[in-house]
Enzyme design. Sequence first.
Site, PDB file in Angstrom:
ATOM      1  N   CYS A 113       0.812  -0.944   0.084  1.00 61.45           N
ATOM      2  CA  CYS A 113      -0.114   0.266  -0.059  1.00 61.45           C
ATOM      3  C   CYS A 113       1.124   1.530   0.013  1.00 61.45           C
ATOM      4  CB  CYS A 113      -0.896   0.195   1.262  1.00 61.45           C
ATOM      5  SG  CYS A 113      -1.694   1.412   1.455  1.00 61.45           S
ATOM      6  N   CYS A 116      -0.530   3.937   2.554  1.00 56.39           N
ATOM      7  CA  CYS A 116      -0.345   3.623   3.731  1.00 56.39           C
ATOM      8  C   CYS A 116      -0.554   2.618   4.329  1.00 56.39           C
ATOM      9  CB  CYS A 116      -1.820   4.689   4.295  1.00 56.39           C
ATOM     10  SG  CYS A 116      -3.564   4.117   4.182  1.00 56.39           S
ATOM     11  N   SER A 117      -1.390   2.033   4.317  1.00 53.37           N
ATOM     12  CA  SER A 117      -1.195   0.522   5.833  1.00 53.37           C
ATOM     13  C   SER A 117      -2.163  -0.949   4.468  1.00 53.37           C
ATOM     14  CB  SER A 117      -1.115   0.282   7.056  1.00 53.37           C
ATOM     15  OG  SER A 117      -1.381   1.355   7.115  1.00 53.37           O
ATOM     16  N   CYS A 118      -2.729  -0.185   3.509  1.00 52.24           N
ATOM     17  CA  CYS A 118      -4.441  -0.928   3.392  1.00 52.24           C
ATOM     18  C   CYS A 118      -4.109  -2.533   3.331  1.00 52.24           C
ATOM     19  CB  CYS A 118      -4.912  -0.289   2.606  1.00 52.24           C
ATOM     20  SG  CYS A 118      -5.117   1.334   2.513  1.00 52.24           S
TER      21      CYS A 118
HETATM   22 FE    FE Z   1      -3.718   1.989   2.718  1.00 53.47          FE
END
Ligand code: FE
Length: 215
Positions: A113, A116-118
Site C-alpha cells: 500500500c 498507508c497500510s491497506c
Molecule cells: Fe493504506
Amino acid sequence: MTEAHDGHQHPGIDGDDGQTYYARRAQAIEALLVAKGICTTGEVQLAMEQVEARSPADGARVVAHAWVDAGFKTRLLSDPIPALAELGYALAETTTQLEVVENTDEVHHLVVCTLCSCYPSTLLGRPPDWYKSLAYRSRAVADPRGVMREFGLNVAEEVKVRVLDSTADLRYLVLPRRPAGTEGLSEEELAKLVTRDCMIGVTDALSPVSMASSA
Ligand code: FE
C-alpha cells in the site's frame, strides 16, 4: 501530546496520561460516532474483537483449501467474497473489495500500500510494521525484485513481477504457488507451509524440506 511546531500543531509521542496522540484521537472519533448515533460502543468493541481474532492462520486455511480443491480455487480467484463465505469468512459486510491473485511460474505478485497500510486484515490480521514503513512502501515499487531478495526470494528473470497497490477500497491476497513435494500432505499440513509473508508476496510458501530442517 500535541506540540506547537513552526506555527502549526503536530502529534508528539505520548500524552501526559501515557496515551499516544493516535489512541486519544481514536477515542475522540469513537465518542463522536456514538454521540451522533452512527454506531454503538458495542459495535465498535465487536469490530475490534473481530480484527484482533484474525491472524495469518485464516489466510493460510484459505490458501491450503484452494490448493486441494480446484473448484474452490477457481471461485476464489474469480469472485472471492462468496468463495470465502464458504469457509465462514463474512467479507460481504464490508464495502471493501478483495482480489485474490495467483502466483504462477509465469507471474509473481507483490502487494504494497504505497499510501498507508491497506491490507486484507480479515484474512491476515494486523499488518507487520515493515509493511507500513516508508522504506517498503517506496522500494516495493521502485525495486520489487531487490526487496524480495532481502526476504530471501530470488524471482527468476523470466518470471514477470506485478506489484499491486492496495487501497482502502480494494485489497489483495496473494495465492502462492503450491510447493513441490507436497502431494501427500493433508490440508492442515499444507496450511502450515503458508506464511503471512507469502500471502503478501515477499516470499514463496515454505517447502516441506525447509520446514523439516527448521523443526
Ligand atoms: Fe493504506
